[in-house]
Write an enzyme that holds these catalytic residues in place. Structure first.
Site, PDB file in Angstrom:
ATOM      1  N   GLU A  19       5.424   7.911 -48.142  1.00 43.11           N
ATOM      2  CA  GLU A  19       4.446   7.192 -47.310  1.00 43.11           C
ATOM      3  C   GLU A  19       5.112   6.257 -46.304  1.00 43.11           C
ATOM      4  O   GLU A  19       4.576   5.193 -46.004  1.00 43.11           O
ATOM      5  CB  GLU A  19       3.482   6.382 -48.195  1.00 43.11           C
ATOM      6  N   GLU A  45      -1.479  13.205 -53.257  1.00 36.61           N
ATOM      7  CA  GLU A  45      -1.958  12.196 -54.217  1.00 36.61           C
ATOM      8  C   GLU A  45      -3.463  12.111 -54.117  1.00 36.61           C
ATOM      9  O   GLU A  45      -3.997  11.475 -53.221  1.00 36.61           O
ATOM     10  CB  GLU A  45      -1.357  10.811 -53.931  1.00 36.61           C
TER      11      GLU A  45
HETATM   12  C1  GAL Z   1       0.472   5.457 -52.973  1.00 35.53           C
HETATM   13  C2  GAL Z   1       1.918   5.640 -53.419  1.00 35.53           C
HETATM   14  C3  GAL Z   1       1.992   5.905 -54.921  1.00 35.53           C
HETATM   15  C4  GAL Z   1       1.134   4.927 -55.666  1.00 35.53           C
HETATM   16  C5  GAL Z   1      -0.287   4.987 -55.146  1.00 35.53           C
HETATM   17  C6  GAL Z   1      -1.229   4.030 -55.802  1.00 35.53           C
HETATM   18  O1  GAL Z   1       0.439   4.749 -51.788  1.00 35.53           O
HETATM   19  O2  GAL Z   1       2.505   6.709 -52.723  1.00 35.53           O
HETATM   20  O3  GAL Z   1       3.339   5.832 -55.322  1.00 35.53           O
HETATM   21  O4  GAL Z   1       1.665   3.663 -55.478  1.00 35.53           O
HETATM   22  O5  GAL Z   1      -0.294   4.649 -53.794  1.00 35.53           O
HETATM   23  O6  GAL Z   1      -1.301   4.256 -57.144  1.00 35.53           O
END
Ligand code: GAL
Length: 810
Positions: free
Chosen positions: A166, A235
């Site tokens: 990110e 994600e």
């Molecule tokens: C994203 C990040 C993850 C985790 C998630 C929130 O921004 O890539 O590693 O932190 O947010 O759980």
């Protein structure tokens, strides 16, 4: 064991991944290996596979693998090679997210503290020293993976790897250097020659051949920056994480399923649940500040590895349904048409085959009836219906046919006293030795207030700051300490004067307390504690922690005149606790015997407690209830359970209503209002002796607590409920070797209420209970055909009939 002898080719185009020439949808789930134990891995992976996943994703955690420069650790729960081998043995793919910056609510985002302490370094930018270290570590990981033949190109499970994390979200302030850095990341990664594709998440300017991907709650509108890249949802936040003082976040199964279905409706190729098993922030691995020890995340596998139902089951059925359309959905040939506002019909075609998805993205309103190919489909607000062959409804994201499970915590009793079972533990205790620090004696000095994590190298949460001041008459003043947190305890002339904690919303604070100075020399002793280091944001690594710079001042009784600014006086320092350096937490290394057998004190600050306990019988996961304790750290047989802080309560408002419709945010669907933010702490079974006896629980209590209420419990399914529509199959299971011992409720018709409180509605089949008993009692799991075949015909008017069941497990 299935070890493929052949290289597997992994390619892709805009429509899908193509593995060994076959187009496939990838259903992946995040399981971070150090957030569970090696012993738990096979079961977690099997449950992921049973849940319909074909891939497991994990980050790599640099700080744990290289805690000191060039001293590596890949043992035990850090054995990522073994983790991926288990993934392969389960017949699944692997997704390797190296970072090595990982965010992940992991302390310092995964960077080791020596890295930050390297002279001349700047992290995550175009800095040669940083890039060299990053490349050295990435190369080390890739070489290990290659040596174990883990890449698909070598016949292994890993089909894709990620570099950075990110960066696009935070890169602006880095300017041109940030752009140069991300280009360098891409080149460095490609030069590693893994034979599998690379990706970057949330990086819209990712240079080819990096696939840029989407993270969030919904990603249906995302398009990659190259017409050749597949659409990836790296994600899909299936819930959310918790900080100390926060309520338990939940994201409904209906809404997660909606996000996934919407994504594949609009040409998605890869969906990864973040997290599929969240697990536990053992040790001091929690990020921050103020990330809790539990990392449950409301994931389909709960913190302990139990199925979180109905989420697990509802998503399993979604994967099965999407899989039926795989050949069509991966062909990339689709059209979308709006039927009425907010209601869309998407038709995917491949040769003679078709697969349709009808979405209703309206946040409310009556279900919309959609006529298609002679059928009528009833699509509730905020839901997606999947139609195989465009003429048969096989799934709707808002209609749950999966089981719900109610877990109970069963207190485990021990046989300490003859003929007398008790949950009460017998405590020994030891005061934290503070003679040196209370007298102002540290190990080194500086004429300034040092930044905490750089001073401690983060080997401990604790840093003592001590100074002395001479006054010529006894007086009352105010001591004011400005700190960037996260917790402060103050002592003057060996006497405790007060403490203060920050909160997740307000990290730094000013502590102020009246103090009495006596003629002559006065000693000021400040203990600063960190509660997880920041892990996110541009330049987050520079955020100060501790009393960094202060100021620390003595204020007059008018509450404003600064009598003395002590910030540049000589300060003496001591890193960590005496008990930590004496390893009081580890019963295997007790050379000294500081333990006292007198009655354990209550509400005493800076106190170590020790008790022995028997391993609870059975296979169910074990938790320790620390209600009554303040804040500190817990260990079982020397294994850290993480920080505990049951005395901090979750906000008391906002629990109750939970509507799956409308966009999710972490304040929606919360539970645990007004309760200890985290009361139970996971004790993995592998931390305890298998012969059942003499385990040692050790607690370090920083703020004062009462250990009398501490007890161990097992967490198992006590009740399984099912609620399924006519035409579906209801599966019920008790798990962990338990059997369905009885049917407390069953009604096919129009049952009302929810698990734990079902009642019959106006119509009902009178053989409901006997049919379900016949199918299920005495079995570990059963499946019931929810139809007139099983229950006879029942007249409920034109209502869609449902079966509701409540079963007990024993
Ligand atoms: C994203 C990040 C993850 C985790 C998630 C929130 O921004 O890539 O590693 O932190 O947010 O759980």
């Amino acid at each position: 064991m299935i070890y493929s002898l052949f290289a597997n080719s992994v390619t892709y185009d805009a429509n899908s991944f193509i593995i060994n020439g076959k187009r496939q949808l990838i259903f992946s789930g995040s399981i971070h290996y150090p957030r569970s134990t090696q012993q738990m891995w096979p079961d977690l992976i099997r449950k992921a596979k049973d849940g319909g996943l074909n891939a497991i994703e994990t980050y790599i955690f640099w700080d744990h693998h290289e805690p000191f420069r060039r001293q590596y650790d890949f043992s035990g729960n850090l054995d990522f090679v073994k983790f991926f081998k288990l993934v392969q043995e389960a017949g699944m793919y692997g997704v390797l997210r190296i970072g090595p910056y990982v965010c992940a609510e992991w302390s310092y985002g995964g960077f080791p503290m020596w890295l930050k302490n390297t002279p001349g370094i700047e992290l995550r930018t175009n800095n040669e020293i940083y890039k060299n270290e990053m490349q050295t570590f990435v190369t080390k990981i890739i070489d290990m993976a290659k040596e174990a033949n883990l890449f698909a190109s070598q016949g292994g499970p890993i089909i894709i790897a990620q570099i950075e994390n990110e960066y696009g979200n935070v890169m602006e302030p880095y300017g041109e250097a940030g752009k140069a850095y991300i280009n360098w990341c891409a080149q460095m990664a490609v030069a590693q020659n893994t034979g599998v594709p690379w990706m970057m998440c949330q990086q819209s300017d990712a240079p080819q051949p990096m696939i840029n991907t989407c993270n969030g709650y919904y990603c249906e509108w995302f398009t990659p920056n190259s017409p050749n890249s597949p659409k990836m949802f790296t994600e899909n936040w299936i819930g959310w994480f918790k900080k100390w003082g926060e309520r338990d976040p939940h994201r409904t199964a209906e809404d997660v399923a909606f996000a996934v279905a919407r994504f594949f409706q609009r040409g998605g190729a890869f969906n990864n649940y973040y997290m599929y098993h969240g697990g536990t922030n053992f040790g001091r691995s929690a990020g921050g500040p103020y990330i809790a020890t539990t990392y449950d995340y409301d994931a389909p596998l709960d913190e302990y590895g139990n199925l979180n139902q109905p989420k697990w089951g509802h998503l399993k059925q979604l994967h099965e349904a999407l899989k039926l359309g795989e050949n069509v959905l991966t062909a990339g040939n689709w059209t979308d048409k709006e039927i009425v506002p907010g209601v869309n019909l998407t038709t995917h075609i491949n040769g003679g085959e078709s697969f349709c998805l009808i979405s209703n993205t309206n946040k409310e309103g009556e279900p919309v009836n959609v006529n298609l190919n002679g059928g009528v489909y009833w699509v509730p607000a905020w839901s997606v219906t999947l139609l195989s062959g465009c003429n048969k409804e096989i799934y709707n994201t808002a209609k749950i046919n999966a089981q719900t499970s109610l877990f109970v915590k069963k207190q485990s009793l021990s046989h300490h006293h003859k003929h007398h079972k008790s949950a009460q533990l017998t405590w020994h205790w030891a005061p934290e030795a503070m003679r040196d620090t209370l007298q102002g004696k540290g190990r080194f000095r500086a004429s300034q207030l040092l930044e905490q994590k750089l001073t401690t190298s983060d080997v401990s949460d604790y840093l003592w700051y001590m100074t002395a001041i001479e006054v010529n008459q006894t007086k009352k003043v105010f001591l004011r300490v400005n700190t960037t947190g996260h917790v402060l305890h103050a002592y003057v002339n060996r006497r405790y004067v007060g403490s203060q904690v920050g909160t997740a919303n307000q990290v730094g604070f000013a502590f102020e307390s009246p103090v009495y100075l006596t003629r002559g020399k006065n000693t000021i002793t400040l203990l600063s504690a960190t509660v997880g280091l920041a892990n996110y944001g541009s330049f987050y690594e520079n955020k100060p922690t501790g009393i960094a710079g202060g100021p620390v001042q003595l204020i007059g009784n008018d509450n404003s005149t600064v009598l003395n600014d002590l910030s540049f006086d000589t300060w003496s320092y001591r890193v960590g606790l005496n008990g930590e350096s004496k390893r009081l937490f580890d019963p295997a290394t007790h050379h000294h015997h500081p333990w006292r057998t007198t009655e354990a004190p209550i509400n005493r600050r800076m106190t170590w407690y020790k008790a022995s306990f028997e391993t609870p019988s059975g296979d169910d996961p074990v938790v320790v209830d620390l209600l009554g304790m303040g804040k500190g750290h817990a260990w079982v047989n020397g294994n850290s359970l993480g920080r505990f802080w049951p005395s901090v309560l979750a906000n008391s408002n906002g629990c109750g209503d939970c509507d799956y419709r409308g966009e999710y945010n972490p304040n929606k669907c919360v539970t645990n209002c007004g309760e200890p933010s985290q009361r139970w702490y996971h004790v993995p079974r592998s931390f305890m002796n298998s012969d059942g006896n003499s385990n040692t629980l050790i607690l370090f209590e920083e703020m004062g607590g009462n250990p009398k209420g501490v007890s161990f419990s097992t967490v198992g399914v006590a009740i399984g409920c099912g609620d399924a529509y006519e035409g579906s199959t209801l599966e019920l299971s008790c798990h962990n070797g338990k059997i369905i011992s009885g049917i407390d409720f069953a009604s096919f018709g129009e049952p009302i209420g929810k698990c734990g409180s079902f009642v019959k509605g106006l119509c009902d089949s009178n053989i409901s209970v006997s049919q379900v008993e016949k199918a299920c009692v005495g079995k570990e799991s059963c499946s019931i055909d929810v139809s007139a075949n099983t229950f006879g015909s029942v007249n409920c008017g034109n209502l869609t009939k449902r079966l509701a069941v409540q079963a007990s497990c024993a």
